[in-house]
Enzyme design. Structure first.
Site, PDB file in Angstrom:
ATOM      1  N   GLU A 113       0.818  -1.213   0.000  1.00  0.00           N
ATOM      2  CA  GLU A 113       0.000   0.000   0.000  1.00  0.00           C
ATOM      3  C   GLU A 113       0.852   1.263   0.000  1.00  0.00           C
ATOM      4  O   GLU A 113       1.959   1.267   0.515  1.00  0.00           O
ATOM      5  CB  GLU A 113      -0.814   0.073   1.296  1.00  0.00           C
ATOM      6  CG  GLU A 113      -1.679  -1.103   1.540  1.00  0.00           C
ATOM      7  CD  GLU A 113      -2.324  -1.051   2.918  1.00  0.00           C
ATOM      8  OE1 GLU A 113      -2.285   0.017   3.578  1.00  0.00           O
ATOM      9  OE2 GLU A 113      -2.855  -2.071   3.330  1.00  0.00           O
ATOM     10  N   CYS A 161       2.878   8.310   1.936  1.00  0.00           N
ATOM     11  CA  CYS A 161       3.304   7.294   2.894  1.00  0.00           C
ATOM     12  C   CYS A 161       3.663   6.028   2.108  1.00  0.00           C
ATOM     13  O   CYS A 161       2.851   5.492   1.364  1.00  0.00           O
ATOM     14  CB  CYS A 161       2.160   7.039   3.868  1.00  0.00           C
ATOM     15  SG  CYS A 161       2.516   5.760   5.054  1.00  0.00           S
ATOM     16  N   CYS A 183       5.395  -7.720   7.739  1.00  0.00           N
ATOM     17  CA  CYS A 183       6.406  -7.217   8.674  1.00  0.00           C
ATOM     18  C   CYS A 183       6.712  -8.295   9.696  1.00  0.00           C
ATOM     19  O   CYS A 183       5.820  -9.011  10.144  1.00  0.00           O
ATOM     20  CB  CYS A 183       5.900  -5.961   9.378  1.00  0.00           C
ATOM     21  SG  CYS A 183       7.120  -5.273  10.527  1.00  0.00           S
ATOM     22  N   CYS A 198       4.168  -6.179  16.051  1.00  0.00           N
ATOM     23  CA  CYS A 198       3.544  -5.337  17.076  1.00  0.00           C
ATOM     24  C   CYS A 198       2.088  -5.770  17.190  1.00  0.00           C
ATOM     25  O   CYS A 198       1.423  -6.003  16.184  1.00  0.00           O
ATOM     26  CB  CYS A 198       3.651  -3.858  16.712  1.00  0.00           C
ATOM     27  SG  CYS A 198       5.356  -3.344  16.496  1.00  0.00           S
ATOM     28  N   CYS A 224      -0.932  -4.018  15.185  1.00  0.00           N
ATOM     29  CA  CYS A 224      -0.705  -3.579  13.810  1.00  0.00           C
ATOM     30  C   CYS A 224      -1.159  -4.620  12.783  1.00  0.00           C
ATOM     31  O   CYS A 224      -0.822  -5.801  12.896  1.00  0.00           O
ATOM     32  CB  CYS A 224       0.781  -3.284  13.631  1.00  0.00           C
ATOM     33  SG  CYS A 224       1.216  -2.892  11.932  1.00  0.00           S
ATOM     34  N   SER A 246       8.563   5.006  16.708  1.00  0.00           N
ATOM     35  CA  SER A 246       7.270   4.510  17.177  1.00  0.00           C
ATOM     36  C   SER A 246       7.450   4.071  18.622  1.00  0.00           C
ATOM     37  O   SER A 246       7.874   2.951  18.881  1.00  0.00           O
ATOM     38  CB  SER A 246       6.807   3.342  16.310  1.00  0.00           C
ATOM     39  OG  SER A 246       6.582   3.793  15.002  1.00  0.00           O
ATOM     40  N   LEU A 247       7.132   4.960  19.535  1.00  0.00           N
ATOM     41  CA  LEU A 247       7.435   4.705  20.940  1.00  0.00           C
ATOM     42  C   LEU A 247       6.299   3.930  21.609  1.00  0.00           C
ATOM     43  O   LEU A 247       6.493   2.836  22.108  1.00  0.00           O
ATOM     44  CB  LEU A 247       7.700   6.036  21.641  1.00  0.00           C
ATOM     45  CG  LEU A 247       8.418   5.953  22.962  1.00  0.00           C
ATOM     46  CD1 LEU A 247       9.841   5.458  22.794  1.00  0.00           C
ATOM     47  CD2 LEU A 247       8.418   7.307  23.664  1.00  0.00           C
ATOM     48  N   ASN A 266      -6.180   3.348  15.451  1.00  0.00           N
ATOM     49  CA  ASN A 266      -7.111   3.002  14.379  1.00  0.00           C
ATOM     50  C   ASN A 266      -7.523   1.551  14.542  1.00  0.00           C
ATOM     51  O   ASN A 266      -6.680   0.665  14.454  1.00  0.00           O
ATOM     52  CB  ASN A 266      -6.363   3.113  13.039  1.00  0.00           C
ATOM     53  CG  ASN A 266      -6.949   4.162  12.152  1.00  0.00           C
ATOM     54  OD1 ASN A 266      -8.156   4.362  12.089  1.00  0.00           O
ATOM     55  ND2 ASN A 266      -6.076   4.844  11.447  1.00  0.00           N
ATOM     56  N   CYS A 279      -1.584   1.603   8.719  1.00  0.00           N
ATOM     57  CA  CYS A 279      -0.685   0.732   7.979  1.00  0.00           C
ATOM     58  C   CYS A 279      -1.162  -0.714   7.864  1.00  0.00           C
ATOM     59  O   CYS A 279      -1.511  -1.357   8.820  1.00  0.00           O
ATOM     60  CB  CYS A 279       0.697   0.901   8.600  1.00  0.00           C
ATOM     61  SG  CYS A 279       1.472  -0.330   9.535  1.00  0.00           S
TER      62      CYS A 279
HETATM   63  N1  SAH Z   1       7.482  -0.264  10.978  1.00  0.00           N
HETATM   64  C1  SAH Z   1       7.611   1.135  11.134  1.00  0.00           C
HETATM   65  C2  SAH Z   1       6.891   1.945  10.076  1.00  0.00           C
HETATM   66  C3  SAH Z   1       5.554   1.440   9.640  1.00  0.00           C
HETATM   67  S1  SAH Z   1       4.274   1.519  10.832  1.00  0.00           S
HETATM   68  C4  SAH Z   1       7.172   1.546  12.519  1.00  0.00           C
HETATM   69  O1  SAH Z   1       6.626   0.732  13.243  1.00  0.00           O
HETATM   70  O2  SAH Z   1       7.435   2.705  12.856  1.00  0.00           O
HETATM   71  C5  SAH Z   1       3.909   3.268  10.847  1.00  0.00           C
HETATM   72  C6  SAH Z   1       3.209   3.731  12.101  1.00  0.00           C
HETATM   73  O3  SAH Z   1       1.846   3.286  12.137  1.00  0.00           O
HETATM   74  C7  SAH Z   1       3.867   3.230  13.385  1.00  0.00           C
HETATM   75  O4  SAH Z   1       4.011   4.298  14.292  1.00  0.00           O
HETATM   76  C8  SAH Z   1       2.860   2.232  13.846  1.00  0.00           C
HETATM   77  O5  SAH Z   1       2.978   1.981  15.208  1.00  0.00           O
HETATM   78  C9  SAH Z   1       1.563   2.861  13.440  1.00  0.00           C
HETATM   79  N2  SAH Z   1       0.400   1.981  13.443  1.00  0.00           N
HETATM   80  C10 SAH Z   1       0.357   0.677  13.147  1.00  0.00           C
HETATM   81  N3  SAH Z   1      -0.908   0.203  13.273  1.00  0.00           N
HETATM   82  C11 SAH Z   1      -1.667   1.255  13.651  1.00  0.00           C
HETATM   83  C12 SAH Z   1      -3.052   1.413  13.954  1.00  0.00           C
HETATM   84  N4  SAH Z   1      -3.897   0.399  13.859  1.00  0.00           N
HETATM   85  N5  SAH Z   1      -3.490   2.644  14.333  1.00  0.00           N
HETATM   86  C13 SAH Z   1      -2.630   3.686  14.388  1.00  0.00           C
HETATM   87  N6  SAH Z   1      -1.321   3.596  14.120  1.00  0.00           N
HETATM   88  C14 SAH Z   1      -0.837   2.390  13.761  1.00  0.00           C
HETATM   89 FE1  SF4 Z   2       5.942  -3.767  11.756  1.00  0.00          FE
HETATM   90 FE2  SF4 Z   2       5.745  -1.147  12.265  1.00  0.00          FE
HETATM   91 FE3  SF4 Z   2       3.540  -2.712  12.201  1.00  0.00          FE
HETATM   92 FE4  SF4 Z   2       5.300  -2.950  14.201  1.00  0.00          FE
HETATM   93  S1  SF4 Z   2       4.047  -1.142  13.723  1.00  0.00           S
HETATM   94  S2  SF4 Z   2       4.362  -4.648  13.062  1.00  0.00           S
HETATM   95  S3  SF4 Z   2       7.243  -2.600  13.169  1.00  0.00           S
HETATM   96  S4  SF4 Z   2       4.884  -2.242  10.499  1.00  0.00           S
END
Ligand code: SAH
Ligand code: SF4
Length: 327
Positions: A47, A68, A75, A79, A82, A188-189, A264, A307
């Site tokens: 995407e 983006c 991945c 996490c 995600c 991404s903290l 989200n 994402c």
């Molecule tokens: N892997 C990298 C970049 C891709 S994710 C990372 O983790 O930083 C990009 C951002 O989207 C990250 O901050 C991630 O935590 C956030 N993200 C993932 N799923 C999400 C969701 N369902 N709602 C809001 N943010 C989300």
């Molecule tokens: Fe991968 Fe980023 Fe999603 Fe974590 S938040 S699973 S590092 S894409």
């Protein structure tokens, strides 16, 4: 190219491709967040999301668009909240598959009458490497792609207009600090204490906060004020006020801004976003602690812009788990 011998044409056709991405699905419309789902030559789906500058946010009408970009299929970092990590990692994107997301989106937008080339400026002015995948786990291809997108002979997008988001790969953050280009870095903290972060981000066991912040400090020293913390607010997980003090301490130490993002919802996962009151309270408490923070009043929530969500939905539909897929 009939001026070339047939055998050469055959070889070109068999061994090279001019376009690596095929558009499968597009959601959203002109002037709103647009999401593009691409099919790659091995039929994997990725995407990209095009986000127009919000005049209300910046106080001016603007042609700026942020894209983006994805860096991997799936991945490996898993996490818990995600959609991208749900089905694991499939492969890294090739350099051209990263670069072409920009070109293909601009091509797609030209079709709608927004010709980016007309004025000699491109439609996409900013990049956020926050799509599917962990960018720093595909380090070499990402760097090559960004060098091409940055070069005056290539994309011409300034490095300071490119933000790389990472879940916290400490050694690669140090490596990035030693590169010549001045990329912005988003961490991404999502938790200011190890115990909170560990619950939702397995990477924290490999690189706990102490190691992550040391790497960020190195980046900050080399690059100046270029770090931002991303902090998704998830109800009952990381939205308590006990996070404020450690979060403020980290942000102060790294001179970082904090970007709060309401979670989200991902279908099939238990996590929820907190109420708006809780979100605002968290923001106020951070500001009171002297930290520059913003609360993203989400764009694109309605079109699965977080994402990995559109891909997940489409794959489920393909697998007969949802409504019929229509092209
Ligand atoms: N892997 C990298 C970049 C891709 S994710 C990372 O983790 O930083 C990009 C951002 O989207 C990250 O901050 C991630 O935590 C956030 N993200 C993932 N799923 C999400 C969701 N369902 N709602 C809001 N943010 C989300
Ligand atoms: Fe991968 Fe980023 Fe999603 Fe974590 S938040 S699973 S590092 S894409």
């Amino acid at each position: 190219m009939t001026n070339l011998p047939r055998a050469v044409r055959e070889r070109l056709r068999n061994q090279f491709a001019l376009q690596a991405l095929e558009l499968v699905r597009k959601q959203g419309s002109r002037d709103t967040t647009q999401k593009f789902l691409w099919r790659l030559s091995d039929h994997s789906l990725i995407e990209s999301v095009l986000i127009p500058a919000n005049p209300a946010l910046y106080g001016e009408a603007s042609d700026r668009h942020t894209l983006c970009v994805s860096t991997q299929v799936g991945c490996a970092y898993g996490c818990k909240f995600c959609a991208s990590g749900l089905e694991g990692w499939k492969r890294d994107l090739e350099v051209e598959e990263i670069v072409e997301q920009v070109l293909a989106v601009e091509r797609g937008s030209c079709d709608e009458g927004r010709v980016s080339g007309e004025t000699g400026t491109r439609l996409v002015s900013n990049l956020v490497i926050m799509g599917m995948g962990e960018p720093l786990a595909n380090y070499d291809n990402l760097l090559k792609a960004l060098q091409i997108l940055n070069a005056p002979w290539g994309g011409g997008i300034g490095a300071r207009k490119i933000t790389i988001s990472t879940s916290g790969l400490a050694p690669q953050i140090r490596r990035l600090a030693d590169e010549l280009l001045q990329f912005r870095l988003a961490i991404s903290l999502h938790g200011a204490m190890d115990e909170t972060r560990e619950k939702i981000m397995p990477i924290n066991r490999r690189y706990p906060l102490r190691e992550l912040t040391a790497a960020c400090e190195y980046y900050q020293q080399k690059k100046g004020r270029m770090i931002k913390f991303e902090y998704i607010l998830i109800a009952g997980v990381n939205d308590g006020l006990e996070q404020i003090k450690p979060l403020a301490n980290l942000a102060r130490r790294l001179n970082a801004k904090v970007n709060l993002i309401p979670y989200n919802k991902v279908e099939g996962l238990p996590w929820e976003r907190p109420s708006e009151e809780v979100q605002e309270e968290f923001l106020k408490a951070l500001e009171k602690a002297g930290i520059t923070a913003t609360l993203r009043r989400e764009k694109g929530h309605d079109i699965d812009a977080a994402c990995g969500q559109l891909r997940l939905k489409t794959e489920r539909e393909f697998a007969g788990m949802g409504p019929t897929f229509e092209r």
